[in-house]
Motif scaffolding. Sequence first.
Motif, PDB file in Angstrom:
ATOM      1  N   VAL A  33       2.555   0.719  -7.818  1.00 16.51           N
ATOM      2  CA  VAL A  33       1.054   0.800  -7.853  1.00 16.51           C
ATOM      3  C   VAL A  33       0.775   1.643  -8.554  1.00 16.51           C
ATOM      4  CG1 VAL A  33      -1.283   1.339  -7.268  1.00 16.51           C
ATOM      5  CG2 VAL A  33      -0.344  -0.911  -6.116  1.00 16.51           C
ATOM      6  N   LYS A  34       1.434   2.332  -8.197  1.00 16.63           N
ATOM      7  CA  LYS A  34       1.491   4.101  -8.738  1.00 16.63           C
ATOM      8  C   LYS A  34       2.229   3.616 -10.359  1.00 16.63           C
ATOM      9  CE  LYS A  34       0.931   8.224  -6.123  1.00 16.63           C
ATOM     10  NZ  LYS A  34       1.874   8.806  -5.665  1.00 16.63           N
ATOM     11  N   GLU A  35       3.411   3.381 -10.462  1.00 16.72           N
ATOM     12  CA  GLU A  35       4.025   3.521 -11.799  1.00 16.72           C
ATOM     13  C   GLU A  35       2.618   2.582 -11.843  1.00 16.72           C
ATOM     14  OE1 GLU A  35       8.282   2.796 -10.206  1.00 16.72           O
ATOM     15  OE2 GLU A  35       7.590   0.769 -11.285  1.00 16.72           O
ATOM     16  N   LEU A  36       2.368   1.228 -12.207  1.00 19.57           N
ATOM     17  CA  LEU A  36       1.646  -0.099 -13.130  1.00 19.57           C
ATOM     18  C   LEU A  36       0.113   1.251 -13.726  1.00 19.57           C
ATOM     19  CD1 LEU A  36       2.025  -2.931 -11.343  1.00 19.57           C
ATOM     20  CD2 LEU A  36       2.858  -2.150 -12.761  1.00 19.57           C
ATOM     21  N   SER A  37      -0.799   1.400 -12.337  1.00 27.61           N
ATOM     22  CA  SER A  37      -1.747   2.607 -12.949  1.00 27.61           C
ATOM     23  C   SER A  37      -1.303   3.262 -13.599  1.00 27.61           C
ATOM     24  CB  SER A  37      -2.240   2.279 -11.386  1.00 27.61           C
ATOM     25  OG  SER A  37      -1.405   3.358 -10.708  1.00 27.61           O
ATOM     26  N   ALA A  38      -0.599   4.165 -13.515  1.00 25.69           N
ATOM     27  CA  ALA A  38      -0.296   4.861 -14.771  1.00 25.69           C
ATOM     28  C   ALA A  38      -0.526   5.020 -16.079  1.00 25.69           C
ATOM     29  CB  ALA A  38       0.843   6.340 -14.504  1.00 25.69           C
TER      30      ALA A  38
ATOM     31  N   LEU B  53     -12.372  -8.533  13.766  1.00 29.05           N
ATOM     32  CA  LEU B  53     -12.089 -10.056  12.648  1.00 29.05           C
ATOM     33  C   LEU B  53     -11.043 -10.082  11.945  1.00 29.05           C
ATOM     34  CD1 LEU B  53     -14.596  -8.432  10.139  1.00 29.05           C
ATOM     35  CD2 LEU B  53     -15.062 -10.027  11.075  1.00 29.05           C
ATOM     36  N   GLY B  54      -9.711  -9.393  12.915  1.00 34.58           N
ATOM     37  CA  GLY B  54      -8.340 -10.005  12.985  1.00 34.58           C
ATOM     38  C   GLY B  54      -7.748  -9.586  11.733  1.00 34.58           C
ATOM     39  N   LEU B  55      -8.488  -8.166  11.538  1.00 33.46           N
ATOM     40  CA  LEU B  55      -8.366  -7.585  10.029  1.00 33.46           C
ATOM     41  C   LEU B  55      -7.280  -6.537  10.267  1.00 33.46           C
ATOM     42  CD1 LEU B  55     -10.948  -7.775   7.395  1.00 33.46           C
ATOM     43  CD2 LEU B  55      -9.099  -9.192   7.119  1.00 33.46           C
ATOM     44  N   ALA B  56      -6.744  -6.285  11.747  1.00 33.50           N
ATOM     45  CA  ALA B  56      -6.274  -5.505  11.853  1.00 33.50           C
ATOM     46  C   ALA B  56      -4.844  -5.208  11.050  1.00 33.50           C
ATOM     47  CB  ALA B  56      -6.110  -4.207  13.062  1.00 33.50           C
ATOM     48  N   ASP B  57      -3.696  -3.991  10.909  1.00 36.20           N
ATOM     49  CA  ASP B  57      -2.675  -4.168  10.452  1.00 36.20           C
ATOM     50  C   ASP B  57      -1.526  -4.481  11.542  1.00 36.20           C
ATOM     51  OD1 ASP B  57      -2.846  -4.331   7.136  1.00 36.20           O
ATOM     52  OD2 ASP B  57      -2.909  -1.818   8.186  1.00 36.20           O
TER      53      ASP B  57
ATOM     54  N   GLU C 187       6.083 -10.250   2.913  1.00 31.36           N
ATOM     55  CA  GLU C 187       4.857  -8.816   2.254  1.00 31.36           C
ATOM     56  C   GLU C 187       5.288  -7.988   1.915  1.00 31.36           C
ATOM     57  OE1 GLU C 187       2.214  -7.981   5.498  1.00 31.36           O
ATOM     58  OE2 GLU C 187       1.112  -9.304   5.534  1.00 31.36           O
ATOM     59  N   LEU C 188       4.953  -6.794   0.854  1.00 33.79           N
ATOM     60  CA  LEU C 188       5.200  -5.967   0.682  1.00 33.79           C
ATOM     61  C   LEU C 188       5.564  -4.455   1.083  1.00 33.79           C
ATOM     62  CD1 LEU C 188       7.320  -5.568  -1.912  1.00 33.79           C
ATOM     63  CD2 LEU C 188       5.241  -4.134  -2.833  1.00 33.79           C
ATOM     64  N   LYS C 189       6.325  -3.588   1.986  1.00 39.72           N
ATOM     65  CA  LYS C 189       5.905  -2.496   2.603  1.00 39.72           C
ATOM     66  C   LYS C 189       5.131  -1.360   1.842  1.00 39.72           C
ATOM     67  CE  LYS C 189       9.945  -2.937   6.264  1.00 39.72           C
ATOM     68  NZ  LYS C 189      10.887  -3.717   5.658  1.00 39.72           N
ATOM     69  N   THR C 190       5.099  -0.727   3.085  1.00 35.65           N
ATOM     70  CA  THR C 190       3.106  -0.229   2.284  1.00 35.65           C
ATOM     71  C   THR C 190       4.510   1.135   1.141  1.00 35.65           C
ATOM     72  OG1 THR C 190       1.958  -0.623   4.056  1.00 35.65           O
ATOM     73  CG2 THR C 190       1.246   1.044   3.168  1.00 35.65           C
ATOM     74  N   PRO C 191       5.327   2.116   1.652  1.00 37.34           N
ATOM     75  CA  PRO C 191       5.510   2.987   0.631  1.00 37.34           C
ATOM     76  C   PRO C 191       6.310   1.848  -1.194  1.00 37.34           C
ATOM     77  CG  PRO C 191       7.202   2.631   2.717  1.00 37.34           C
ATOM     78  CD  PRO C 191       5.653   1.921   2.804  1.00 37.34           C
ATOM     79  N   ASP C 192       6.540   1.343  -0.155  1.00 32.41           N
ATOM     80  CA  ASP C 192       7.154   0.057  -1.794  1.00 32.41           C
ATOM     81  C   ASP C 192       6.048  -0.179  -2.685  1.00 32.41           C
ATOM     82  OD1 ASP C 192      10.022  -0.324  -0.859  1.00 32.41           O
ATOM     83  OD2 ASP C 192       9.979  -1.832  -0.466  1.00 32.41           O
TER      84      ASP C 192
ATOM     85  N   ALA D 214      -4.914  -8.721  -1.931  1.00 34.62           N
ATOM     86  CA  ALA D 214      -4.513  -9.669  -2.811  1.00 34.62           C
ATOM     87  C   ALA D 214      -2.903  -9.845  -3.263  1.00 34.62           C
ATOM     88  CB  ALA D 214      -4.700  -9.740  -3.965  1.00 34.62           C
ATOM     89  N   LEU D 215      -1.886  -8.856  -2.964  1.00 32.61           N
ATOM     90  CA  LEU D 215      -0.178  -9.229  -3.298  1.00 32.61           C
ATOM     91  C   LEU D 215       0.273  -9.657  -1.808  1.00 32.61           C
ATOM     92  CD1 LEU D 215       1.925  -8.677  -5.458  1.00 32.61           C
ATOM     93  CD2 LEU D 215       2.440  -6.508  -3.880  1.00 32.61           C
ATOM     94  N   ASN D 216       0.165  -9.420  -1.872  1.00 31.44           N
ATOM     95  CA  ASN D 216       0.390  -9.850   0.244  1.00 31.44           C
ATOM     96  C   ASN D 216       0.084 -11.222   0.563  1.00 31.44           C
ATOM     97  OD1 ASN D 216       1.809  -7.904   0.342  1.00 31.44           O
ATOM     98  ND2 ASN D 216       1.023  -6.688   1.641  1.00 31.44           N
ATOM     99  N   ALA D 217      -0.852 -11.589  -0.271  1.00 36.36           N
ATOM    100  CA  ALA D 217      -1.093 -13.106   0.556  1.00 36.36           C
ATOM    101  C   ALA D 217      -0.403 -13.981  -0.573  1.00 36.36           C
ATOM    102  CB  ALA D 217      -3.013 -13.114   0.583  1.00 36.36           C
TER     103      ALA D 217
END
Lengths: 435, 250
Positions: B124-129, A431-435, B114-119, B102-105
């Motif tokens: 998300v952790k901060e806000l969700s808490a 689907l072209g969704l892979a990271d 795009e925001l890197k996964t750890p960032d 959504a955020l990265n789009a």
Amino acid sequence: MTTPAIKTAADKALASLIESAKGALPGNESFASLRSAAASAFEENGLPTRRVEEWKYSDLKKAMPADLALAQPVDSALAKQQLSGADIIKAVETCRLVLVNGIYSAELSDLADLGDAISVRSVAEALQAGEFQLDDPAIAQGDIALSLNTALLQDGVIVEIAAGAEIDKPLEIRHIMIGGGMATVRNRVVIGKGSKVGVIETFTGDEAAYQLNTAIDYRVADDAKLNVLRIINEGDNGLHLGSTTATVGGHVHFEHFTLSASGKFVRSQSFVAMLGEYSDADLFGASLVNGSRHSDITLKMDHAVPNCNSKEQYRTVLDDKAVGVFQGQIIVRQYAQKTDAKMMSQALLLSEDASFNNKPELEIYADDVVCGHGATCGELDEDLLFYLRARGISKDLAKKMLVMAFLAEAIENVSDDRFVEALEAYILDRLGLAD
Amino acid sequence: MLEIKNLHAEVEGNKILRGINLTINPGEIHAIMGPNGSGKSTLSYVLAGKEDYEITEGEILFNGENVLEMEIDERAAAGLFLAMQYPIEIPGVANMTFLKTALNAQRVARGEGELKTPDFMKKVKELSAKLNVTQEMLRRPLNVGFSGGEKKRNEILQMALLEPKLCILDETDSGLDIDALRIVSEGVNALKSPERSMLVITHYQRLLNYIVPDVVHVMYKGQIVKTGDKSLALELEEKGYAEFTGEVAA
């Protein structure tokens, strides 16, 4: 049934291929007589017309080309090169058996971690030695694809798993088609009593026009646990005629997932006979069909004994002008009391030009059973699309996410995490969704 | 920030919005109140771009841009966020995957990368808490099996994560008990800033005790029939909408 004479060019081509190939195909005398019986049956009936109930929605007469020849043997260097591109389950490490154009290649196989509990033998060799008997379950008798398979059978693998063995790495049976032509394979996997094993069947091919008639026969002894993942990833001009037969003993857990992902014309049919009590069989699947492809999932589940459960759950996504077929039949014999069988087939249509034929059938002769079936066919939910898009996700990406979500619900049935990972990786990539 | 001029909209031939005029400046909080069927939710959907509505007249400008010519996702990336009255359940899409996508789009659409996964995880952790959104809720499929309160908290989490310029809250208070209402309101108030505007749609004055509006509008039969300050909300709470329903119907 009336007997239509052989009419079309494809019928004639196939009949003459059967005749001309006869001498070159393996097998002792008794197998040769089976072949000629199958050949005569074909002479009589030809390829099925759409008046034959089982082939009502899949016109094999039309799909089979008129210029047929056996696929040629492939130089092993070329095969090796093609094989590296055929690795479609990178997420999972496997022991690998490779069949190129229908012929088993020990050289290309990777059996290093096979261990003592698994033995492998070529079907061609067993046929020569008169040590390969055909013994299809009753519900598969008379099937045209299997009958053609007998007439033209070239090779395959016979895998035997010792009783009580627990096989860590899944066993992959990889089929690859190179350079076009017709190939006919029959594999057999014998699962010993109480053993636990995962089998992955993969099918890939290049862009040439080819026809693969492939069959696999699972014989599952009592107390065994068998997980099968079947990924049909044929080339754009590939015709795949695939049959699975399974005879299931008592106290068995049998799980089977088919992913029909590509190929010009795919018919994947399963015939499962529940022959021992207190067994479960779960037949799951997902199909992704686009372009002008045709994908047919047909299954027959035979509950012949009491106290067994079966689940059949399939999801199909259709786009462009694709055609999808689901035919599911559950037979509960009179003696098979306390059967619990549930079948569900759901389709998602992404295009107004795509079509889906959904035919669930229950044939129940016992009076104390729980059986049910359901079938749905729908479009993407506009409200879901709106929600995703309102968060900034493009229409295209939102659609893909919803397709993935639809299929994820089929995949979540799979109990082997490695298979789940392999399926998710494959579909995300597709689907072209892979990271 | 937002300028709505003489907006008319209909669905299947039924006129719902009949000439809405509304201007919201940066940093302002506006509330729209009104009886059922007055067109409040329609206005929020039209702003977000839902395709069921036909705009027959008028225009919407968002920071000078013509909103009606933008795709739904373009509006979101431009900073328009609608917290939905009925957040939809999407089985098969994990909440966390959805948030990240959504955020990265939006970031990519704005050319931010795009925001890197750890960032992302940290954020998300901060806000969700703060919003009492548990790890388990993040792992689950989007909104599936969430209670009414959980769904609304998850909406506010999305809002906090996406940092929109204009937050439209469509009956965010519906289905919330007092505790949930407090958590949600605190979440919204934490987002108040001189650059961010809010449009709060509600039936009841109660929510406006927590999220205090600068301007209150009354909507009836697809028009804004009265505008005032926060005391208008209190007045409505006391007297109900009879003044307007009587007046306009007569």
